[in-house]
Design a protein around this motif. Structure first.
Motif, short mmCIF file in Angstrom:
data_model
loop_
_atom_site.label_atom_id
_atom_site.label_comp_id
_atom_site.label_asym_id
_atom_site.label_seq_id
_atom_site.Cartn_x
_atom_site.Cartn_y
_atom_site.Cartn_z
N ILE A 165 41.69 63.06 50.96
CA ILE A 165 42.47 63.51 49.80
C ILE A 165 41.85 64.72 49.11
O ILE A 165 42.56 65.64 48.69
CB ILE A 165 42.72 62.34 48.80
N ALA A 166 40.54 64.76 48.99
CA ALA A 166 39.92 65.87 48.25
C ALA A 166 40.19 67.20 48.96
O ALA A 166 40.57 68.19 48.33
CB ALA A 166 38.42 65.64 48.11
N GLU A 167 40.03 67.18 50.28
CA GLU A 167 40.26 68.41 51.04
C GLU A 167 41.74 68.81 50.99
O GLU A 167 42.07 69.99 50.85
CB GLU A 167 39.81 68.21 52.49
N SER A 168 42.61 67.81 51.08
CA SER A 168 44.04 68.11 51.01
C SER A 168 44.39 68.77 49.68
O SER A 168 45.12 69.76 49.64
CB SER A 168 44.87 66.83 51.14
N VAL A 169 43.87 68.21 48.59
CA VAL A 169 44.21 68.74 47.27
C VAL A 169 43.64 70.15 47.10
O VAL A 169 44.31 71.05 46.58
CB VAL A 169 43.71 67.80 46.15
N ARG A 170 42.41 70.35 47.57
CA ARG A 170 41.82 71.70 47.49
C ARG A 170 42.70 72.70 48.23
O ARG A 170 42.95 73.81 47.76
CB ARG A 170 40.42 71.70 48.11
N VAL A 227 41.33 72.95 63.42
CA VAL A 227 41.53 72.83 61.98
C VAL A 227 40.18 72.94 61.28
O VAL A 227 39.21 72.33 61.69
CB VAL A 227 42.19 71.47 61.64
N ASP A 228 40.16 73.74 60.21
CA ASP A 228 38.92 73.86 59.45
C ASP A 228 39.25 74.00 57.96
O ASP A 228 40.10 74.81 57.58
CB ASP A 228 38.13 75.09 59.93
N SER A 229 38.59 73.20 57.14
CA SER A 229 38.80 73.22 55.68
C SER A 229 40.27 73.16 55.31
O SER A 229 40.75 73.92 54.47
CB SER A 229 38.18 74.48 55.08
N GLY A 230 40.98 72.26 55.97
CA GLY A 230 42.39 72.06 55.60
C GLY A 230 43.31 73.20 56.02
O GLY A 230 44.39 73.34 55.48
N ARG A 231 42.88 74.01 56.96
CA ARG A 231 43.74 75.09 57.45
C ARG A 231 43.72 75.09 58.98
O ARG A 231 42.68 74.87 59.59
CB ARG A 231 43.23 76.46 56.98
N VAL A 232 44.86 75.37 59.57
CA VAL A 232 44.91 75.52 61.03
C VAL A 232 44.42 76.93 61.35
O VAL A 232 44.99 77.91 60.88
CB VAL A 232 46.36 75.32 61.55
#
Lengths: 405, 472
Positions: free
Chosen positions: B73-78, B206-211
């Protein structure tokens, strides 16, 4: 089902179609790939030739050939250079575009049958053309395709002459939302040039265009539009026009407008009242506090939200008004006041003043008591953890008293 | 009528049905093709970069329902907070998680319990608290468990902006996806809802919530779903959108006008197909209110999701999707063939009823009649084989055509190997995968009739940074 004559041909057709579709898909990718590489090579060539020109050399023959063979590629390279250049070099490229007959070519393209070619022409003329193309471009503002109209608006804004501004303002009444939006964005980019025609448009009385004109004038902080905006705020026919005029006055931000805004705060329509609260917040005049305090109890949610937010931003006098709301009977207004004190950072500051023995301390204790009585204690409980000894004990005791009460 | 004659009639019926359904598909494909071609050309002149700085883009509330998402969740929200948009807020709804979702959010974003009231315009399970953050663009609503739809409704109530974007907590949005999806609603006041394309993240880096690198999955099952998603989104939804009869906006990623959502009554919490049910209900309410409106699909803004990589999970997902479809059609049956609802009543509802709902039944009936007919010698063998070849051929043609449209518009797979793999899987999916889906969907009809309302859980492997599809 016994007659199988038609079935095998059908199988062959389907198989053929499959092969064709696969082939088309692969060929499309290859063509894209090859076309992209060719385009990149041409752009590289164009860049090199333009660099020669900018280095002060005469116009290379290759440029004439490229302008005839691939005007779009050469224009793309030129536009890329233009976006990086200023002053004499920029002028030189603009003259070159005219000299290579690129401008003439795109003026001709304005009447092309393909809408994409018309759009391309408008886009490129915005960069390469001067005041002389305002006329031809203005015709595209009534094009049948809204994308072409939007691109023409952008091009006119880039050219940025008073005539272009006037023509753009006329398009504020376009039936397409997209075109109006693009025109508005571009008028904002034109800045002061657009103000006078916008004021005229505001006075025109056509609601949709007038409301948009009011909004743009507000974003431009156009003080000279104030008389027209004041009139629109008072007597505008439509709700949207009055709301936008009121907000624009707030953005311009002269305390002289407060009486008109206070009248707008009593408008029959809630969008006007909500924007009046916003405008009063922007101007920040404490004389609006009594009216804003009443508005925190408005029947419409957004009016309450904006009014409470306005009070929270009006300093100690506004905070006092919010405390009075907190001590009042209206539960919705109390909730809103507590939320406004919290989001404005007031609650946090007040808690730190709890142990003071002066007027500020007394005021802080009054606010906390009002918050506790209103049941708005969540933020207070969280702040307990950050308080030093005395303040912490004081707040704990007040919260306990509130619970027992 | 003898049994043999009856079998022949059944086979003729299946043949007729087959021709009709493929005719409809072909029509949708043609519409989609022109729509995508037009969209692609328009995009060149869109002035998209200017929209980032536009003061005319209404702010958006991104609503994220979260249930037991402590790991991600934290990474998604960021990642959602870092989306490029002039002004947006993120509203996370903790739907009574039994794990540390709320605590993780609290620690990661320095939350405090707030006195901010929520305007309860929709009915939801009780809200336990609202949390604010020093980043004013984040609001967390903590509530009793009530399911995804209920959580979304709470988020809609807490949203402060006129546009809302509903996303799954485990979705990965591209940086400009929000603006691309919101653009139709910004540019046209009659747009009530917008759906964007959802793509398969399995196999991507995928890295830091980005493809950061797009690849096809290594495993066959997710790859088959890549083709399936392309077909459903690019060919199906684009066509329906053009006809203003789009009935589904993926629950994983959709944009709505908040006022329209509220007036439609928000998400329904007693269905397993809440996304389709909501859009259908919006059509119904807006039509009945005589509103001029559009529900739009844009083949551009990209959301990435992890798809099932085991048959067991995929079966559960498809079962739920089909039950959701049936439930929606049953609830809104008065719209079926009803001219009052325009293209939705006359085209989309009949299509979903006749082809999407009943299609698997007819297909299964066809397979059965086909086999029995062959065994009894009623059917002519060459004819039967030819018919089967045509069926498979048409299926693969549609899949490859979807890959063609993808190549025409998005070109997300830069490697030739990935591209050719998609073309190949477009053919392969007709041998086994399609039939399996047919069986699952028929089973779902039975399941629906038994009043099964189970959601079925999605087991996700997640993505490790820089490693395609690595399990956590």
């Amino acid at each position: 089902m016994e007659s199988t004559g038609f079935v095998w041909p059908a199988v062959l057709v389907i198989a053929g179609l499959n092969v064709l579709m696969m082939g088309m898909t692969v060929v499309l990718r290859m063509v894209r790939s090859v076309g992209g590489r060719r385009r990149q090579a041409l752009l590289k060539e164009a860049d090199a030739l333009l660099e020669e020109v900018l280095a002060g050399e005469s116009v290379p023959e290759g440029l004439n050939a490229l302008a005839t063979r691939d005007p779009d590629v050469l224009s793309e390279a030129m536009i890329r250079h233009l976006s990086l250049l200023r002053g004499a070099q920029r002028e030189r490229l603009v003259e070159l575009a005219a000299g290579l007959r690129l401008v003439d070519y795109y003026v001709g393209e304005i009447s092309a049958r393909s809408r994409w070619r018309r759009a391309r022409a408008a886009e490129n003329l915005g960069y390469l053309g001067g005041p002389e193309v305002v006329g031809p471009l203005s015709g595209l503002l009534s094009d049948g395709d809204e994308t072409v109209r939007a691109v023409a608006a952008r091009a006119l804004a880039r050219i940025g002459t008073p005539e272009a501004a006037r023509i753009l303002v006329r398009s504020l009444g376009d039936p397409s939302d997209l075109t109006r939006l693009r025109v508005a964005e571009n008028l904002e980019r034109l800045g002061p040039l657009a103000v006078e025609p916008l004021i005229e448009r505001l006075r025109s009385g056509e609601e949709r265009a007038s409301a948009m004109a009011a909004r743009i004038l507000g974003n431009l902080r156009a003080r000279e539009a104030a008389p027209a905006l004041l009139q629109a705020a008072r007597d505008g026919e439509g709700v949207d026009l009055r709301a936008q005029a009121v907000l624009a006055l707030g953005r311009i931000g002269d305390p002289e407008y407060v009486p008109t805004l206070l009248a707008a705060a009593r408008d029959q329509e809630w969008p006007v009242r909500a924007q009046a609260a916003n405008a009063l917040r922007m101007i920040g005049d404490v004389s609006a506090i009594p009216q804003l305090e009443r508005m925190v109890s408005d029947r419409e949610w957004w009016v309450r939200v904006n009014a409470a937010r306005a009070l929270a931003s009006l300093g100690p006098a506004g905070e006092k008004a919010l405390v009075r709301v907190l001590e009042g009977e209206d539960r919705f207004a109390r909730d809103r006041a507590a939320a406004a004190l919290e989001s404005g950072g007031v609650t946090e500051r007040i808690v730190r003043d709890l142990t003071r023995s002066d007027e500020r301390g007394r005021e802080a204790r009054r606010v906390v008591r009002a918050m506790v009585a209103a049941g708005a204690t969540r933020r207070l409980r969280r702040l307990l953890d950050d308080l030093p000894g005395d303040g912490r004990r004081e707040l704990e005791s007040m919260l306990r008293t509130g619970e027992e009460g | 009528m003898s049994f043999g004659e009856f079998l022949l009639v059944v086979n003729y019926f299946v043949l007729g049905y087959f021709l009709l359904i493929n005719g409809v598909y072909a029509l949708l494909y043609v519409i989609s093709f022109f729509e995508i071609a037009d969209y692609t050309r328009r995009e060149v002149f869109s002035g998209f970069s200017e929209l980032f700085a536009s003061s005319y883009a209404p702010p958006v509330s991104v609503i994220v329902p979260a249930y037991n998402e402590e790991a991600t969740i934290a990474e998604s929200v960021r990642s959602l907070l870092s989306l490029r948009y002039p002004l947006h807020e993120v509203v996370v709804v903790n739907d009574g998680s039994s794990d540390g979702t709320l605590e993780v959010l609290g620690k990661s974003f320095d939350l405090w319990e707030s006195d901010r009231p929520v305007r309860m315009q929709l009915e939801t399970a009780p809200i336990r608290g609202v949390y604010a953050s020093s980043d004013e663009r984040l609001v967390v609503v903590d509530k009793e468990n009530g399911g995804k739809a209920d959580a979304l409704n709470a988020g809609i109530c807490a949203a402060g902006y006129p546009l809302v974007c509903c996303v799954d907590a485990d979705i990965i949005l591209e940086e400009d996806a929000l603006l691309r999806a919101a653009r139709p609603a910004i540019e046209y006041s009659d747009v009530a809802a917008v759906g964007g394309i959802v793509r398969v993240a399995n196999g991507c880096e995928v890295d830091s919530g980005r493809v950061i690198e797009v690849r096809t999955p290594r495993e066959a099952l997710p790859t088959l779903q890549v083709v399936e998603y392309l077909r459903a989104f690019l060919a199906g939804r684009t066509g329906w959108s053009r006809l203003n009869a789009l009935l589904i906006i993926s629950g994983a990623f959709g944009i709505f006008r908040r006022s329209d959502l509220i007036s439609a009554g928000g998400y329904s919490d007693d269905t397993v197909g809440e996304d389709m049910e909501l859009v259908t209900r919006m059509h119904r309410v807006l039509h009945e209110g005589r509103r001029k409106y559009r529900v739009v699909f844009v083949p551009d803004p990209v959301a990435w999701t992890e798809v099932p990589s085991t048959l067991r999970v995929l079966r559960r997902q498809r079962d739920r999707w089909h039950r959701g479809l049936i439930d929606t059609l049953v609830r809104h049956r008065r719209m079926l063939f009803n001219p009052r609802y325009g293209t939705v009543g006359l085209l989309a509802m009949p299509y979903y009823f006749l082809f999407e709902l009943l299609g698997p039944v007819v297909e299964l009936l066809g397979y059965a009649a086909f086999i029995v007919g062959l065994l009894l010698g009623v059917l002519n063998v060459p004819f039967a084989l030819a018919f089967f070849a045509v069926a498979v051929g048409l299926g693969s043609l549609l899949s490859v055509a979807a890959v063609f449209m993808e190549e025409m518009r998005l070109r997300r797979y830069p490697r030739w190997t990935d591209f050719l793999k998609l073309v190949l899987y477009g053919v392969l999916e007709n041998f086994g995968y399609r039939q399996l889906n047919t069986l699952w969907r028929v089973a779902a009809i039975v399941s629906y009739l038994r009043r099964n309302t189970d959601w079925g859980s999605m087991e996700r492997r997640g993505f490790g940074p820089g490693e395609p599809g690595k399990g956590r």
